[in-house]
Motif scaffolding. Structure first.
Motif, PDB file in Angstrom:
ATOM      1  N   LEU A   1      -5.631   5.781  -1.611  1.00  0.00           N
ATOM      2  CA  LEU A   1      -4.267   5.580  -2.083  1.00  0.00           C
ATOM      3  C   LEU A   1      -3.313   5.742  -0.904  1.00  0.00           C
ATOM      4  O   LEU A   1      -3.466   6.672  -0.098  1.00  0.00           O
ATOM      5  N   GLN A   2      -2.352   4.820  -0.803  1.00  0.00           N
ATOM      6  CA  GLN A   2      -1.420   4.861   0.325  1.00  0.00           C
ATOM      7  C   GLN A   2      -0.031   4.478  -0.151  1.00  0.00           C
ATOM      8  O   GLN A   2       0.127   3.543  -0.942  1.00  0.00           O
ATOM      9  N   THR A   3       0.972   5.195   0.334  1.00  0.00           N
ATOM     10  CA  THR A   3       2.366   4.882   0.030  1.00  0.00           C
ATOM     11  C   THR A   3       3.046   4.456   1.325  1.00  0.00           C
ATOM     12  O   THR A   3       2.837   5.060   2.370  1.00  0.00           O
ATOM     13  N   ARG A   4       3.836   3.399   1.235  1.00  0.00           N
ATOM     14  CA  ARG A   4       4.587   2.954   2.408  1.00  0.00           C
ATOM     15  C   ARG A   4       6.026   2.659   1.996  1.00  0.00           C
ATOM     16  O   ARG A   4       6.314   2.451   0.820  1.00  0.00           O
ATOM     17  N   THR A   5       6.907   2.643   2.972  1.00  0.00           N
ATOM     18  CA  THR A   5       8.325   2.378   2.719  1.00  0.00           C
ATOM     19  C   THR A   5       8.830   1.320   3.697  1.00  0.00           C
ATOM     20  O   THR A   5       8.266   1.127   4.772  1.00  0.00           O
ATOM     21  N   TRP A   6       9.905   0.651   3.294  1.00  0.00           N
ATOM     22  CA  TRP A   6      10.585  -0.297   4.176  1.00  0.00           C
ATOM     23  C   TRP A   6      12.009  -0.487   3.678  1.00  0.00           C
ATOM     24  O   TRP A   6      12.322  -0.216   2.526  1.00  0.00           O
TER      25      TRP A   6
ATOM     26  N   GLY B   1      19.623  -3.034   3.464  1.00  0.00           N
ATOM     27  CA  GLY B   1      19.500  -1.630   3.846  1.00  0.00           C
ATOM     28  C   GLY B   1      18.977  -0.727   2.736  1.00  0.00           C
ATOM     29  O   GLY B   1      19.003   0.489   2.875  1.00  0.00           O
ATOM     30  N   VAL B   2      18.500  -1.309   1.658  1.00  0.00           N
ATOM     31  CA  VAL B   2      17.955  -0.525   0.551  1.00  0.00           C
ATOM     32  C   VAL B   2      16.506  -0.166   0.870  1.00  0.00           C
ATOM     33  O   VAL B   2      15.709  -1.036   1.234  1.00  0.00           O
ATOM     34  N   LYS B   3      16.177   1.129   0.720  1.00  0.00           N
ATOM     35  CA  LYS B   3      14.819   1.589   1.000  1.00  0.00           C
ATOM     36  C   LYS B   3      13.929   1.328  -0.215  1.00  0.00           C
ATOM     37  O   LYS B   3      14.299   1.620  -1.343  1.00  0.00           O
ATOM     38  N   HIS B   4      12.743   0.753   0.029  1.00  0.00           N
ATOM     39  CA  HIS B   4      11.769   0.469  -1.025  1.00  0.00           C
ATOM     40  C   HIS B   4      10.506   1.288  -0.770  1.00  0.00           C
ATOM     41  O   HIS B   4      10.122   1.507   0.380  1.00  0.00           O
ATOM     42  N   TYR B   5       9.868   1.713  -1.852  1.00  0.00           N
ATOM     43  CA  TYR B   5       8.609   2.449  -1.792  1.00  0.00           C
ATOM     44  C   TYR B   5       7.563   1.681  -2.582  1.00  0.00           C
ATOM     45  O   TYR B   5       7.863   1.119  -3.629  1.00  0.00           O
ATOM     46  N   ILE B   6       6.341   1.672  -2.096  1.00  0.00           N
ATOM     47  CA  ILE B   6       5.246   1.078  -2.850  1.00  0.00           C
ATOM     48  C   ILE B   6       3.999   1.942  -2.632  1.00  0.00           C
ATOM     49  O   ILE B   6       3.757   2.430  -1.531  1.00  0.00           O
ATOM     50  N   THR B   7       3.266   2.133  -3.709  1.00  0.00           N
ATOM     51  CA  THR B   7       1.985   2.827  -3.645  1.00  0.00           C
ATOM     52  C   THR B   7       0.910   1.809  -3.981  1.00  0.00           C
ATOM     53  O   THR B   7       1.022   1.088  -4.975  1.00  0.00           O
ATOM     54  N   GLU B   8      -0.115   1.739  -3.151  1.00  0.00           N
ATOM     55  CA  GLU B   8      -1.165   0.750  -3.341  1.00  0.00           C
ATOM     56  C   GLU B   8      -2.508   1.349  -2.936  1.00  0.00           C
ATOM     57  O   GLU B   8      -2.568   2.372  -2.258  1.00  0.00           O
ATOM     58  N   VAL B   9      -3.564   0.696  -3.373  1.00  0.00           N
ATOM     59  CA  VAL B   9      -4.917   1.092  -2.998  1.00  0.00           C
ATOM     60  C   VAL B   9      -5.345   0.224  -1.817  1.00  0.00           C
ATOM     61  O   VAL B   9      -5.316  -1.002  -1.911  1.00  0.00           O
ATOM     62  N   VAL B  10      -5.706   0.867  -0.727  1.00  0.00           N
ATOM     63  CA  VAL B  10      -6.248   0.152   0.427  1.00  0.00           C
ATOM     64  C   VAL B  10      -7.761   0.123   0.240  1.00  0.00           C
ATOM     65  O   VAL B  10      -8.430   1.161   0.273  1.00  0.00           O
ATOM     66  N   ALA B  11      -8.301  -1.065  -0.007  1.00  0.00           N
ATOM     67  CA  ALA B  11      -9.722  -1.225  -0.313  1.00  0.00           C
ATOM     68  C   ALA B  11     -10.574  -0.970   0.923  1.00  0.00           C
ATOM     69  O   ALA B  11     -10.259  -1.441   2.011  1.00  0.00           O
ATOM     70  N   GLU B  12     -11.640  -0.213   0.720  1.00  0.00           N
ATOM     71  CA  GLU B  12     -12.636   0.019   1.764  1.00  0.00           C
ATOM     72  C   GLU B  12     -13.968  -0.631   1.401  1.00  0.00           C
ATOM     73  O   GLU B  12     -14.760  -0.965   2.273  1.00  0.00           O
ATOM     74  N   GLU B  13     -14.208  -0.800   0.081  1.00  0.00           N
ATOM     75  CA  GLU B  13     -15.400  -1.473  -0.422  1.00  0.00           C
ATOM     76  C   GLU B  13     -14.996  -2.276  -1.648  1.00  0.00           C
ATOM     77  O   GLU B  13     -14.099  -1.877  -2.386  1.00  0.00           O
ATOM     78  N   ALA B  14     -15.655  -3.403  -1.880  1.00  0.00           N
ATOM     79  CA  ALA B  14     -15.372  -4.244  -3.045  1.00  0.00           C
ATOM     80  C   ALA B  14     -16.685  -4.807  -3.574  1.00  0.00           C
ATOM     81  O   ALA B  14     -17.560  -5.194  -2.791  1.00  0.00           O
ATOM     82  N   TYR B  15     -16.822  -4.829  -4.915  1.00  0.00           N
ATOM     83  CA  TYR B  15     -18.063  -5.244  -5.553  1.00  0.00           C
ATOM     84  C   TYR B  15     -17.781  -6.120  -6.761  1.00  0.00           C
ATOM     85  O   TYR B  15     -16.751  -5.976  -7.412  1.00  0.00           O
ATOM     86  N   PHE B  16     -18.727  -6.990  -7.087  1.00  0.00           N
ATOM     87  CA  PHE B  16     -18.680  -7.726  -8.340  1.00  0.00           C
ATOM     88  C   PHE B  16     -19.100  -6.757  -9.448  1.00  0.00           C
ATOM     89  O   PHE B  16     -20.033  -5.982  -9.274  1.00  0.00           O
ATOM     90  N   ALA B  17     -18.427  -6.824 -10.607  1.00  0.00           N
ATOM     91  CA  ALA B  17     -18.756  -5.909 -11.695  1.00  0.00           C
ATOM     92  C   ALA B  17     -18.950  -6.630 -13.023  1.00  0.00           C
ATOM     93  O   ALA B  17     -19.159  -5.984 -14.038  1.00  0.00           O
ATOM     94  N   ASP B  18     -18.880  -7.962 -13.040  1.00  0.00           N
ATOM     95  CA  ASP B  18     -19.138  -8.704 -14.277  1.00  0.00           C
ATOM     96  C   ASP B  18     -20.593  -8.551 -14.670  1.00  0.00           C
ATOM     97  O   ASP B  18     -21.465  -8.350 -13.820  1.00  0.00           O
ATOM     98  N   SER B  19     -20.863  -8.676 -15.963  1.00  0.00           N
ATOM     99  CA  SER B  19     -22.251  -8.695 -16.406  1.00  0.00           C
ATOM    100  C   SER B  19     -22.899  -9.970 -15.874  1.00  0.00           C
ATOM    101  O   SER B  19     -22.211 -10.918 -15.503  1.00  0.00           O
ATOM    102  N   LYS B  20     -24.219 -10.007 -15.880  1.00  0.00           N
ATOM    103  CA  LYS B  20     -24.905 -11.186 -15.348  1.00  0.00           C
ATOM    104  C   LYS B  20     -24.517 -12.433 -16.127  1.00  0.00           C
ATOM    105  O   LYS B  20     -24.313 -13.497 -15.561  1.00  0.00           O
ATOM    106  N   ARG B  21     -24.387 -12.313 -17.443  1.00  0.00           N
ATOM    107  CA  ARG B  21     -24.017 -13.454 -18.281  1.00  0.00           C
ATOM    108  C   ARG B  21     -22.624 -13.950 -17.905  1.00  0.00           C
ATOM    109  O   ARG B  21     -22.401 -15.140 -17.731  1.00  0.00           O
ATOM    110  N   ASP B  22     -21.662 -13.021 -17.764  1.00  0.00           N
ATOM    111  CA  ASP B  22     -20.307 -13.416 -17.372  1.00  0.00           C
ATOM    112  C   ASP B  22     -20.296 -14.025 -15.983  1.00  0.00           C
ATOM    113  O   ASP B  22     -19.617 -15.007 -15.725  1.00  0.00           O
TER     114      ASP B  22
END
Length: 142
Positions: free
Chosen positions: A77-82, A87-108
């Motif tokens: 989890l990471q929060t960044r600002t800009w 001149g309005v400050k914005h905040y966002i929290t996001e997940v920085v992916a380190e691993e990614a996998y398929f999770a659908d069932s075999k049929r799907d």
């Protein structure tokens, strides 16, 4: 420790951008994750998480992940600002992916990805493939 593990469905196809400084690929997408419990008389609710994947993982996600597909993401989890142009400050929290996998069932997965089978056989990229097939319980080593 900062570790996030999510499994959900993509709400849109990954969007690809490149950084201005060193032209690094970054893919971003949103993941809808169902809440574990449903209150009686209510519909199941979901939380929506912004995911960011960099470089090779971002390339993988942009190439193989599609809207509606169920995937697993492990990251941090990471929060960044800009500041915007006014001149309005914005905040966002996001997940920085380190691993990614398929999770659908075999049929799907078969219904949604005939192109994967054409390109890679029965083992899809990012899955834990194997060179052997168990045809009966006698083939199991335990």
């Amino acid at each position: 420790m900062n570790k996030v593990i999510l499994m959900g469905r993509l709400t849109r196809d990954p969007e690809v951008r490149y950084t201005q400084t060193n032209n690094t690929l970054v893919a971003s997408f949103s993941l809808a994750v169902n809440r574990r419990f449903v209150r009686q008389g209510e519909e199941r609710q979901a939380d929506f998480f912004n995911i960011v994947a960099w470089s090779k993982l971002g390339e993988f996600c942009s190439k193989y992940f599609k809207k509606g597909q169920q995937v697993g993401i492990i990251g941090r989890l990471q929060t960044r600002t800009w500041d915007d142009d006014q001149g309005v400050k914005h905040y966002i929290t996001e997940v920085v992916a380190e691993e990614a996998y398929f999770a659908d069932s075999k049929r799907d997965a078969e219904a949604n990805s005939s192109s994967f089978e054409n390109a890679f056989g029965n083992t899809m990229p990012g899955s834990m493939g194997s060179d052997f097939e168990v045809t009966s319980s006698d083939d199991l080593p335990f």
